[in-house]
Design an enzyme around this catalytic site. Structure first.
Site, PDB file in Angstrom:
ATOM      1  N   LYS A 187     -35.500 -41.634  11.243  1.00 21.28           N
ATOM      2  CA  LYS A 187     -35.876 -42.139  12.572  1.00 21.28           C
ATOM      3  C   LYS A 187     -37.392 -41.985  12.724  1.00 21.28           C
ATOM      4  CE  LYS A 187     -36.571 -40.828  16.929  1.00 21.28           C
ATOM      5  NZ  LYS A 187     -37.430 -41.948  17.230  1.00 21.28           N
ATOM      6  N   GLU A 262     -42.352 -29.186  11.538  1.00 20.40           N
ATOM      7  CA  GLU A 262     -43.810 -29.078  11.465  1.00 20.40           C
ATOM      8  C   GLU A 262     -44.364 -29.642  12.758  1.00 20.40           C
ATOM      9  OE1 GLU A 262     -45.586 -27.421   9.575  1.00 20.40           O
ATOM     10  OE2 GLU A 262     -44.187 -26.982   7.963  1.00 20.40           O
ATOM     11  N   CYS A 296     -52.603 -33.395  13.397  1.00 20.09           N
ATOM     12  CA  CYS A 296     -52.157 -32.021  13.656  1.00 20.09           C
ATOM     13  C   CYS A 296     -53.202 -31.037  13.138  1.00 20.09           C
ATOM     14  CB  CYS A 296     -50.816 -31.779  12.990  1.00 20.09           C
ATOM     15  SG  CYS A 296     -50.799 -32.170  11.238  1.00 20.09           S
ATOM     16  N   GLU A 397     -52.931 -28.140  22.537  1.00 20.34           N
ATOM     17  CA  GLU A 397     -53.301 -29.248  21.654  1.00 20.34           C
ATOM     18  C   GLU A 397     -53.669 -30.465  22.507  1.00 20.34           C
ATOM     19  OE1 GLU A 397     -50.140 -31.200  19.383  1.00 20.34           O
ATOM     20  OE2 GLU A 397     -51.418 -31.096  17.614  1.00 20.34           O
TER      21      GLU A 397
HETATM   22  P1  NAP Z   1     -43.056 -36.231  19.347  1.00 19.93           P
HETATM   23  O1  NAP Z   1     -43.176 -36.875  20.679  1.00 19.93           O
HETATM   24  O2  NAP Z   1     -42.533 -34.857  19.282  1.00 19.93           O
HETATM   25  O3  NAP Z   1     -42.120 -37.230  18.487  1.00 19.93           O
HETATM   26  C1  NAP Z   1     -41.839 -36.977  17.133  1.00 19.93           C
HETATM   27  C2  NAP Z   1     -40.546 -37.677  16.768  1.00 19.93           C
HETATM   28  O4  NAP Z   1     -39.472 -37.082  17.487  1.00 19.93           O
HETATM   29  C3  NAP Z   1     -40.528 -39.157  17.142  1.00 19.93           C
HETATM   30  O5  NAP Z   1     -39.810 -39.883  16.187  1.00 19.93           O
HETATM   31  C4  NAP Z   1     -39.775 -39.140  18.459  1.00 19.93           C
HETATM   32  O6  NAP Z   1     -39.162 -40.355  18.783  1.00 19.93           O
HETATM   33  C5  NAP Z   1     -38.733 -38.092  18.168  1.00 19.93           C
HETATM   34  N1  NAP Z   1     -38.078 -37.523  19.347  1.00 19.93           N
HETATM   35  C6  NAP Z   1     -38.489 -37.526  20.629  1.00 19.93           C
HETATM   36  N2  NAP Z   1     -37.595 -36.875  21.394  1.00 19.93           N
HETATM   37  C7  NAP Z   1     -36.610 -36.444  20.566  1.00 19.93           C
HETATM   38  C8  NAP Z   1     -35.412 -35.706  20.753  1.00 19.93           C
HETATM   39  N3  NAP Z   1     -35.053 -35.254  21.951  1.00 19.93           N
HETATM   40  N4  NAP Z   1     -34.644 -35.442  19.672  1.00 19.93           N
HETATM   41  C9  NAP Z   1     -35.017 -35.844  18.447  1.00 19.93           C
HETATM   42  N5  NAP Z   1     -36.137 -36.569  18.214  1.00 19.93           N
HETATM   43  C10 NAP Z   1     -36.924 -36.853  19.259  1.00 19.93           C
HETATM   44  O7  NAP Z   1     -44.434 -36.243  18.560  1.00 19.93           O
HETATM   45  P2  NAP Z   1     -45.447 -37.432  18.382  1.00 19.93           P
HETATM   46  O8  NAP Z   1     -46.156 -37.663  19.667  1.00 19.93           O
HETATM   47  O9  NAP Z   1     -44.770 -38.580  17.725  1.00 19.93           O
HETATM   48  O10 NAP Z   1     -46.473 -36.824  17.286  1.00 19.93           O
HETATM   49  C11 NAP Z   1     -47.575 -36.056  17.610  1.00 19.93           C
HETATM   50  C12 NAP Z   1     -47.280 -34.592  17.362  1.00 19.93           C
HETATM   51  O11 NAP Z   1     -46.906 -34.403  16.002  1.00 19.93           O
HETATM   52  C13 NAP Z   1     -48.510 -33.708  17.568  1.00 19.93           C
HETATM   53  O12 NAP Z   1     -48.133 -32.552  18.272  1.00 19.93           O
HETATM   54  C14 NAP Z   1     -48.932 -33.361  16.137  1.00 19.93           C
HETATM   55  O13 NAP Z   1     -49.662 -32.162  16.028  1.00 19.93           O
HETATM   56  C15 NAP Z   1     -47.619 -33.296  15.451  1.00 19.93           C
HETATM   57  N6  NAP Z   1     -47.768 -33.462  13.997  1.00 19.93           N
HETATM   58  C16 NAP Z   1     -47.571 -32.367  13.189  1.00 19.93           C
HETATM   59  C17 NAP Z   1     -47.742 -32.479  11.810  1.00 19.93           C
HETATM   60  C18 NAP Z   1     -47.519 -31.289  10.908  1.00 19.93           C
HETATM   61  O14 NAP Z   1     -47.268 -31.485   9.723  1.00 19.93           O
HETATM   62  N7  NAP Z   1     -47.614 -30.068  11.411  1.00 19.93           N
HETATM   63  C19 NAP Z   1     -48.105 -33.704  11.259  1.00 19.93           C
HETATM   64  C20 NAP Z   1     -48.297 -34.792  12.108  1.00 19.93           C
HETATM   65  C21 NAP Z   1     -48.110 -34.659  13.477  1.00 19.93           C
HETATM   66  P3  NAP Z   1     -39.833 -41.398  19.802  1.00 19.93           P
HETATM   67  O15 NAP Z   1     -41.123 -41.821  19.194  1.00 19.93           O
HETATM   68  O16 NAP Z   1     -38.873 -42.475  19.851  1.00 19.93           O
HETATM   69  O17 NAP Z   1     -40.028 -40.658  21.083  1.00 19.93           O
END
Ligand code: NAP
Length: 505
Positions: A187, A262, A296, A397
């Site tokens: 997903k 992560e 991140c 963040e």
């Molecule tokens: P996010 O809002 O947490 O979404 C991540 C994924 O989770 C998306 O596919 C999202 O789908 C899905 N999702 C949302 N609600 C969910 C739920 N209740 N159950 C299961 N899945 C769900 O994060 P983002 O805004 O896409 O990404 C930015 C974040 O990722 C930042 O905090 C960044 O630091 C972090 N990040 C971390 C790393 C690492 O390796 N540490 C690498 C890259 C990014 P939808 O898009 O459909 O909402």
């Protein structure tokens, strides 16, 4: 197996996307439409599809379940050969895929090309793992006994990915999962579905059997919950925000299955008074403003020795002022847009909070709406000085091109500030002093530490991930990435042909 042309790949107009379930491209049956919009010009709808429903996610799981016995029976080197083919196909289409990445996510084209290359390196590394997917042998306490382990796949696994690295993160989750013999339901973020479709099409063209990799494009928890809670799923690999990750971890943990999350970072970069300041400047601006700060691993806290602070800060401000902001496909652009309206408003909100908290804004701080940028989610690169560790902008963040500067006198204070956050992803130090560098490596509470290089980056052959609120579960990439997706089985092989006399073993 459906052909690779089952979804449209028009270069002009809106591309129609579909779900990929059981080897077929099918319409989603969810209520919502998912739209991929160009963040540099939001009038442009790049791609769209009907979102996946809960039922679609369940069908994807059924397909993965059906495919598992056949896929696990394929020898690991043959599984890996499919990844090798994906490597070749991705290389051939690198520029085109990088262009899609810039259009959909917004990072500038050279950075998109860099992400493509990094993902391909990861695919290559895991293709090699097909030949190294092995257990080990150990000497037995008993005569004529062999002790060894073999590694086996887990079963059906799910991968939930964010929008900010819509190519590389897919590579580092899907390749090890498949090479280890699992079947997968992916997903991706609903903000970057187009590149995810192109990613899956490469596997389809490479001859991956039906059902081994399934794609469901659906927003948030409707699909996400199924991919975390369904009892058929043996492991969940999540990358995203801390808020969602904590929830995913709790739900998957309740079932007692493997889960790796992560999450975010609040990464510090420390510049000591003896540092090569030219090198430090280059690393700071790349870490803070690269990918529009939407990494991140972005540098968001800059801890400067007071003797070098003034001159360095003004050089950073000068650099920020010289950055050309705009559409990342245009030559000479140094800073692309934020991903969407939510992200723009969140970043502007954090800037307002910083001002109210008493931090001194040195540059930026506003939405950027010059000619050619009015229809995009652009924000000026922003530098805050006189930040204190307890301020919210020093703790949370921001995920945008916003840098907070701290000034310090002694090393202990610098380390204290750098560790004073709930996050622990990555950190950096610029110094010529080997002892200080080693002390920093030892004391920094992070999963990855850089010396004389920016907080960003990772390589396929070493683990990637964080501690504290930045990461739980096994690290990703490298050997760790494939260990997460497999389990050892220990074999005791007794070839004495006699009853055992000892009661000890
Ligand atoms: P996010 O809002 O947490 O979404 C991540 C994924 O989770 C998306 O596919 C999202 O789908 C899905 N999702 C949302 N609600 C969910 C739920 N209740 N159950 C299961 N899945 C769900 O994060 P983002 O805004 O896409 O990404 C930015 C974040 O990722 C930042 O905090 C960044 O630091 C972090 N990040 C971390 C790393 C690492 O390796 N540490 C690498 C890259 C990014 P939808 O898009 O459909 O909402």
């Amino acid at each position: 197996m459906a052909t690779a042309t089952a979804t449209q790949t028009k270069t002009a107009g809106t591309v129609g996307l579909k779900q990929f379930i059981d080897g077929r491209w099918t319409q989603g049956t969810g209520k919502n439409e998912i739209r991929s919009v160009n963040p540099a010009d939001t009038r442009q709808v790049l791609a769209q599809c009907r979102g996946a429903s809960r039922q679609d996610a369940l069908r994807a799981l059924e397909a993965a379940q059906k495919a598992f016995p056949r896929w696990r029976a394929v020898p690991a080197p043959s599984r890996a050969r499919i990844i090798e083919k994906v490597v070749h196909l991705a290389r051939e289409r690198k520029e085109e895929l990088a262009r899609i990445l810039t259009l959909e996510e917004g990072k500038i084209f050279p950075e998109a090309l860099g992400e493509l290359e990094k993902g391909i390196n990861l695919l290559e590394w895991y293709a090699g793992e097909g030949l190294r997917f092995m257990g080990h042998t150990a000497p037995s306490e008993l005569p004529k006994n062999l002790l060894f382990t073999v590694r086996e796949p887990l079963g059906i696994v799910s991968a939930i990915t964010p929008w900010n690295f819509p190519w590389a993160i897919l590579c580092w989750k899907i390749a090890p999962a498949l090479v280890a013999g699992n079947t997968v339901v992916l997903k991706p973020s609903s903000l970057t579905p187009w590149l995810a479709v192109e990613f899956v099409k490469l596997f389809e063209s490479a001859g991956l059997p039906q059902g081994a990799l399934n794609l469901v494009i659906g927003a948030g928890s409707e699909v996400g919950d199924v991919l975390v809670e369904d009892e058929r799923i043996e492991a969940v690999s999540f990358t995203g925000s801390n808020e969602v990750g904590v929830r995913v971890h709790a739900l998957a943990g309740k079932r007692g299955v493997r889960v790796t999350c992560e999450m975010g970072g609040k990464n510090p970069c420390l510049v000591w008074k003896d540092a090569d300041l030219e090198l430090a400047l280059a690393g700071i601006v790349k870490g803070a403003f690269g990918s529009t700060g939407q990494r991140c691993t972005a540098t968001s806290r800059l801890i400067l020795h007071e003797e070098v602070a003034d001159s360095l800060v003004w050089q950073i401000v000068e650099f920020a002022g010289s950055l050309k902001i705009g559409d990342g496909l245009k030559p000479g652009i140094g800073l692309g847009p934020l991903i969407d309206a939510n992200q723009l408003h969140a970043v502007l909100k954090w800037i307002e909070i910083g001002k109210k908290e008493g931090a001194k804004i040195l540059c930026g701080g506003k939405r950027f709406t010059a000619e050619g940028c009015r229809n995009g989610w652009f924000v000026e690169p922003t530098v805050f000085d006189q930040v204190t560790p307890s301020m919210k902008i020093a703790q949370e963040e921001i995920f945008g091109p916003v840098l907070s500067v701290f000034r310090v006198r002694d090393f202990e204070e610098a380390v204290r500030i750098s560790n004073h956050t709930r996050f622990g992803l990555t950190s950096a130090i610029y110094t010529q002093n080997l002892s200080l560098a080693l002390r920093f490596i030892e004391e920094s509470q992070v999963g990855m530490v850089h010396v004389n290089s920016p907080t960003i980056g990772g390589e396929a052959q070493v683990p990637f991930g964080g501690v504290k609120a930045s990461g739980v579960g096994e690290r990703e990439m490298a050997k760790e990435g494939i260990l997460f997706f497999s389990k050892p089985k220990t074999v005791f092989l007794d070839y004495t042909g006699k009853k055992r006399e000892s009661n000890i073993y």
